[in-house]
Scaffold this active site. Sequence first.
Site, PDB file in Angstrom:
ATOM      1  N   HIS A  49       0.801  -1.223   0.000  1.00  0.00           N
ATOM      2  CA  HIS A  49       0.000   0.000   0.000  1.00  0.00           C
ATOM      3  C   HIS A  49       0.835   1.274   0.000  1.00  0.00           C
ATOM      4  CE1 HIS A  49       0.913   0.983   4.221  1.00  0.00           C
ATOM      5  NE2 HIS A  49       1.085  -0.324   4.317  1.00  0.00           N
ATOM      6  N   HIS A  58      12.066  -0.041 -13.289  1.00  0.00           N
ATOM      7  CA  HIS A  58      11.895  -1.464 -13.606  1.00  0.00           C
ATOM      8  C   HIS A  58      11.982  -2.262 -12.308  1.00  0.00           C
ATOM      9  CE1 HIS A  58      12.069  -5.247 -15.774  1.00  0.00           C
ATOM     10  NE2 HIS A  58      13.046  -5.609 -14.963  1.00  0.00           N
TER      11      HIS A  58
HETATM   12  C1  LIG Z   1      24.192  -5.689  -9.238  1.00  0.00           C
HETATM   13  C2  LIG Z   1      24.489  -6.006 -10.684  1.00  0.00           C
HETATM   14  C3  LIG Z   1      23.770  -4.986 -11.586  1.00  0.00           C
HETATM   15  C4  LIG Z   1      26.005  -5.860 -10.837  1.00  0.00           C
HETATM   16  O1  LIG Z   1      26.377  -6.189 -12.130  1.00  0.00           O
HETATM   17  P1  LIG Z   1      27.941  -6.063 -12.517  1.00  0.00           P
HETATM   18  O2  LIG Z   1      28.382  -4.656 -12.313  1.00  0.00           O
HETATM   19  O3  LIG Z   1      28.064  -6.643 -13.887  1.00  0.00           O
HETATM   20  O4  LIG Z   1      28.639  -6.936 -11.410  1.00  0.00           O
HETATM   21  P2  LIG Z   1      29.618  -8.199 -11.572  1.00  0.00           P
HETATM   22  O5  LIG Z   1      28.855  -9.381 -12.069  1.00  0.00           O
HETATM   23  O6  LIG Z   1      30.816  -7.729 -12.340  1.00  0.00           O
HETATM   24  O7  LIG Z   1      30.026  -8.482 -10.067  1.00  0.00           O
HETATM   25  C5  LIG Z   1      30.852  -7.573  -9.348  1.00  0.00           C
HETATM   26  C6  LIG Z   1      30.889  -8.033  -7.906  1.00  0.00           C
HETATM   27  O8  LIG Z   1      29.627  -7.797  -7.309  1.00  0.00           O
HETATM   28  C7  LIG Z   1      29.088  -9.043  -6.813  1.00  0.00           C
HETATM   29  N1  LIG Z   1      27.657  -9.027  -7.085  1.00  0.00           N
HETATM   30  C8  LIG Z   1      27.052  -8.926  -8.310  1.00  0.00           C
HETATM   31  N2  LIG Z   1      25.735  -8.913  -8.163  1.00  0.00           N
HETATM   32  C9  LIG Z   1      25.486  -9.023  -6.851  1.00  0.00           C
HETATM   33  C10 LIG Z   1      24.294  -9.086  -6.114  1.00  0.00           C
HETATM   34  N3  LIG Z   1      23.088  -8.994  -6.702  1.00  0.00           N
HETATM   35  N4  LIG Z   1      24.378  -9.184  -4.766  1.00  0.00           N
HETATM   36  C11 LIG Z   1      25.589  -9.275  -4.154  1.00  0.00           C
HETATM   37  N5  LIG Z   1      26.765  -9.217  -4.821  1.00  0.00           N
HETATM   38  C12 LIG Z   1      26.704  -9.103  -6.157  1.00  0.00           C
HETATM   39  C13 LIG Z   1      29.813 -10.142  -7.570  1.00  0.00           C
HETATM   40  O9  LIG Z   1      29.820 -11.334  -6.846  1.00  0.00           O
HETATM   41  C14 LIG Z   1      31.156  -9.530  -7.729  1.00  0.00           C
HETATM   42  O10 LIG Z   1      31.861  -9.679  -6.529  1.00  0.00           O
HETATM   43  P3  LIG Z   1      33.432 -10.056  -6.522  1.00  0.00           P
HETATM   44  O11 LIG Z   1      34.115  -8.916  -7.223  1.00  0.00           O
HETATM   45  O12 LIG Z   1      33.753 -10.162  -5.068  1.00  0.00           O
HETATM   46  O13 LIG Z   1      33.533 -11.332  -7.283  1.00  0.00           O
HETATM   47  C15 LIG Z   1      24.027  -7.409 -11.111  1.00  0.00           C
HETATM   48  O14 LIG Z   1      24.868  -8.431 -10.605  1.00  0.00           O
HETATM   49  C16 LIG Z   1      22.606  -7.731 -10.695  1.00  0.00           C
HETATM   50  O15 LIG Z   1      22.313  -8.128  -9.570  1.00  0.00           O
HETATM   51  N6  LIG Z   1      21.703  -7.546 -11.668  1.00  0.00           N
HETATM   52  C17 LIG Z   1      20.305  -7.850 -11.516  1.00  0.00           C
HETATM   53  C18 LIG Z   1      19.792  -8.534 -12.796  1.00  0.00           C
HETATM   54  C19 LIG Z   1      18.326  -8.815 -12.718  1.00  0.00           C
HETATM   55  O16 LIG Z   1      17.763  -9.068 -11.690  1.00  0.00           O
HETATM   56  N7  LIG Z   1      17.667  -8.691 -13.861  1.00  0.00           N
HETATM   57  C20 LIG Z   1      16.244  -8.884 -13.924  1.00  0.00           C
HETATM   58  C21 LIG Z   1      15.769  -8.729 -15.344  1.00  0.00           C
HETATM   59  S1  LIG Z   1      14.010  -8.758 -15.428  1.00  0.00           S
END
Ligand SMILES: CC(C)(COP(=O)(O)OP(=O)(O)OC[C@H]1O[C@@H](n2cnc3c(N)ncnc32)[C@H](O)[C@@H]1OP(=O)(O)O)[C@@H](O)C(=O)NCCC(=O)NCCS
Length: 122
Positions: A49, A58
């Site tokens: 709510h 998004h």
């Molecule tokens: C947060 C996010 C945007 C970061 O993306 P990125 O910049 O490409 O990050 P990377 O994959 O290079 O990871 C970098 C570090 O962050 C960590 N990390 C990435 N995503 C994380 C998350 N959601 N929670 C905790 N840690 C995360 C990785 O483990 C990595 O850690 P390390 O350096 O110790 O190995 C991405 O991981 C994410 O969570 N995206 C959400 C996607 C999603 O839900 N899409 C839905 C579509 S409908």
Amino acid sequence: MDLVGPPSAFVDPSVTIGPGSVIFAGAVVQPDVRIGAQVSVSTAAAIDHDCVIEDFVHLAPGTHLAGNVTIEQGAFLGVGAVAIPGRRVGAWTTVGAGGAVVRDLPSEVVAVGVPARPRPSS
Ligand SMILES: CC(C)(COP(=O)(O)OP(=O)(O)OC[C@H]1O[C@@H](n2cnc3c(N)ncnc32)[C@H](O)[C@@H]1OP(=O)(O)O)[C@@H](O)C(=O)NCCC(=O)NCCS
């Protein structure tokens, strides 16, 4: 035309939805929520709510927002992100998958974890 549905989504009649927004199957949007334009509320997201979801937000599948949460313009919440009541996510901020918003987040950061904290690089 707004795209609201399919019918398995529940949207309370009091909810306002801006143009171009879409609400996917299994989503639940509770009373007095305000959703702006060009917003996507993905599969099984729950918005409780009085939340305010600004334009271009998004909400990925399984996002759960408690009551009175504000998501500012352009923010992106990854799959399974949650927010406790009354919190605010700043404009164009990303909350990573599984992140828990327990404190307000500023604009234009990438926040991850439980609790979600801005990454040092952002
Ligand atoms: C947060 C996010 C945007 C970061 O993306 P990125 O910049 O490409 O990050 P990377 O994959 O290079 O990871 C970098 C570090 O962050 C960590 N990390 C990435 N995503 C994380 C998350 N959601 N929670 C905790 N840690 C995360 C990785 O483990 C990595 O850690 P390390 O350096 O110790 O190995 C991405 O991981 C994410 O969570 N995206 C959400 C996607 C999603 O839900 N899409 C839905 C579509 S409908």
